[in-house]
Design a protein around this motif. Structure first.
Motif, mmCIF file in Angstrom:
data_model
loop_
_atom_site.group_PDB
_atom_site.id
_atom_site.type_symbol
_atom_site.label_atom_id
_atom_site.label_comp_id
_atom_site.label_asym_id
_atom_site.label_seq_id
_atom_site.Cartn_x
_atom_site.Cartn_y
_atom_site.Cartn_z
ATOM 1 N N TRP A 148 0.824 -1.208 0.000
ATOM 2 C CA TRP A 148 0.000 0.000 0.000
ATOM 3 C C TRP A 148 0.858 1.257 0.000
ATOM 4 C CZ3 TRP A 148 -4.910 0.950 -1.076
ATOM 5 C CH2 TRP A 148 -5.392 2.239 -0.818
ATOM 6 N N ILE A 151 1.588 3.011 -3.276
ATOM 7 C CA ILE A 151 0.527 3.681 -4.039
ATOM 8 C C ILE A 151 0.591 5.196 -3.892
ATOM 9 C CG2 ILE A 151 -1.993 3.941 -4.234
ATOM 10 C CD1 ILE A 151 -2.231 1.007 -3.396
ATOM 11 N N LEU A 153 -1.249 7.283 -2.161
ATOM 12 C CA LEU A 153 -2.583 7.849 -2.363
ATOM 13 C C LEU A 153 -2.708 9.235 -1.721
ATOM 14 C CD1 LEU A 153 -5.457 7.249 -3.482
ATOM 15 C CD2 LEU A 153 -6.019 6.383 -1.195
ATOM 16 N N ASN A 168 -4.559 6.577 4.392
ATOM 17 C CA ASN A 168 -3.517 5.597 4.099
ATOM 18 C C ASN A 168 -3.316 4.581 5.221
ATOM 19 O OD1 ASN A 168 -2.321 6.151 1.405
ATOM 20 N ND2 ASN A 168 -2.036 8.199 2.270
#
Length: 410
Positions: A148, A151, A153, A168
């Motif tokens: 993750w 990513i 984000l 996150n």
């Protein structure tokens, strides 16, 4: 021999050190080291219980052991995930990943929640028997968080940082817990039993004589290359913990303990690791008779730690590490010790430990008697000390003479 040592020092050792310093492998080894205080806390209660067996008026402190040693699985689940995040420099995820790993571990314990919202879990699954489960659990959560993190984000958005951090955190938490709940509650899989079954051949092999020898020899071999035995704790500690836990349970139900490959036998009793890994106390004693001034001085410097089974000063100052003459007796002793102990315990000449005592810095033969609760441990100590001394003697003499010759030439 010189070609072998050169290959070990120039090629093999650097590659091995690089492997064991890999973030994921190092994280598991670090976790095993960080859980030691909890093991020692439980060990002190087991020592206390020995005293309590003679003084019945003393209070029952078993719950302290239950919530230290008895929580090792839960503790390691947190430590593995958080240690991986730390090693991979995901500072924002260190605590969150660890806490998520605890949540996933609880799911993997296959809890049963009744109509009154009371959750029931087999308490033994929290302890040492769940170490392999905890390691796999922690690595699984760490993988989710690591993936993750790639990513990124909303990181370049105008949204406040605290909200971005929440987002996150939420998604890897949800993914980790969701996957665990699908396996356990939807597919009705007992993850705990599955992982234990997968690792059962390793645990079973660890309790055989060849396994016992290898769990002594391999860490000792790498130790002579300068690689700490802690690097192998991810493999050895679950086997040791499962072994002593089974012995404790067997005695409680009126059966005899059967597992020899435990931390108590390998380390605490100080019969195999007399003076430290590789049985270096006899070497330290021989050094008092050395002709070389260096060894004579070091004998006095290192003897106190050696008596308490701490041999790092001796290993690195003599040096034994990467020393062709002194590496070989370490390997020989790491084979002979387990064989002798295995034989005497299997034929009933020495008790197999049934109490968890992992305070490893108690001098032998005091520790030997304390762990086995058997005065015959003193005889075993004398026999093994003599064997180790005979193994060390020729190698020590050659090394001592080489130092004298070198000094004379200078």
């Amino acid at each position: 021999m010189n070609k072998l040592i050169n290959w070990l020092s120039i090629s093999f050792a650097p590659k091995a050190k690089k492997l064991f310093s890999h973030p994921w492998i190092a994280a598991v080894a670090d976790s095993m080291q960080k859980m030691v205080p909890f093991i020692l806390a439980g060990s002190l209660i087991f020592i206390y219980n020995v005293i309590k067996s003679y003084v019945s008026a003393l209070p029952d402190l078993s719950n302290i052991s239950n919530f230290t040693f008895g929580m090792l699985g839960l503790i390691v689940a947190f430590l593995v995930a958080s240690s991986v995040m730390e090693n991979l420099h995901h500072q924002a995820y260190i605590q969150v990943a660890g806490l998520t790993s605890i949540a996933v571990y609880l799911v993997n314990m296959t809890p049963k929640i009744n109509e009154k919202n009371i959750m029931q879990i087999d308490f033994s699954r929290f302890g040492a028997s769940g170490l392999f489960v905890a390691i796999v659990n922690g690595l699984f959560v760490a993988i989710i968080f690591h993936l993750w993190s790639k990513i990124h984000l909303l990181e370049d958005s105008s949204i406040p940082d605290f909200f971005v951090n929440w987002i996150n955190d939420i998604f890897p938490i949800l993914i980790s817990v969701a996957i665990a709940t699908v396996f356990v509650f939807s597919l009705k899989l007992d993850i705990f039993k599955i992982i234990q079954w997968l690792f059962s051949p390793l645990q079973g092999f660890g309790q055989t004589l060849p396994g016992f020898i290898l769990l002594s020899l391999i860490p000792a071999f790498f130790y002579t290359l300068g690689i700490s035995s802690w690097s192998f704790n991810a493999i050895t500690m679950p086997i040791f913990m499962a072994g002593i836990t089974a012995n404790i349970a067997a005695v409680k139900t009126g059966h005899a303990p059967m597992n020899i490959d435990t931390y108590e036998v390998m380390f605490t009793s100080a019969l195999i690791t007399l003076g430290g890994m590789g049985a270096t106390l006899p070497l330290n004693i021989l050094m008092f008779t050395a002709k070389a001034k260096k060894l004579k001085i070091l004998s006095k410097v290192c003897i106190f730690p050696s008596l308490f089974n701490i041999n790092e000063p001796l290993m690195y100052s003599t040096p034994v590490v990467m020393n062709p003459l002194l590496m070989i007796p370490i390997w020989i002793n790491a084979i002979i010790g387990p064989i002798v102990i295995w034989i005497v315990m299997r034929i009933g000449l020495l008790n197999i430990p049934s109490k968890m005592i992992q305070v490893g810095q108690v001098p032998a033969p005091i520790s030997s008697v304390m762990v086995t609760q058997d005065w015959r441990a003193i005889i075993c100590y004398i026999v093994l000390f003599t064997i180790y001394l005979l193994v060390w003697y020729p190698f020590f003499k050659v090394y001592d003479n080489s130092l004298v010759k070198e000094s004379t030439e200078k």
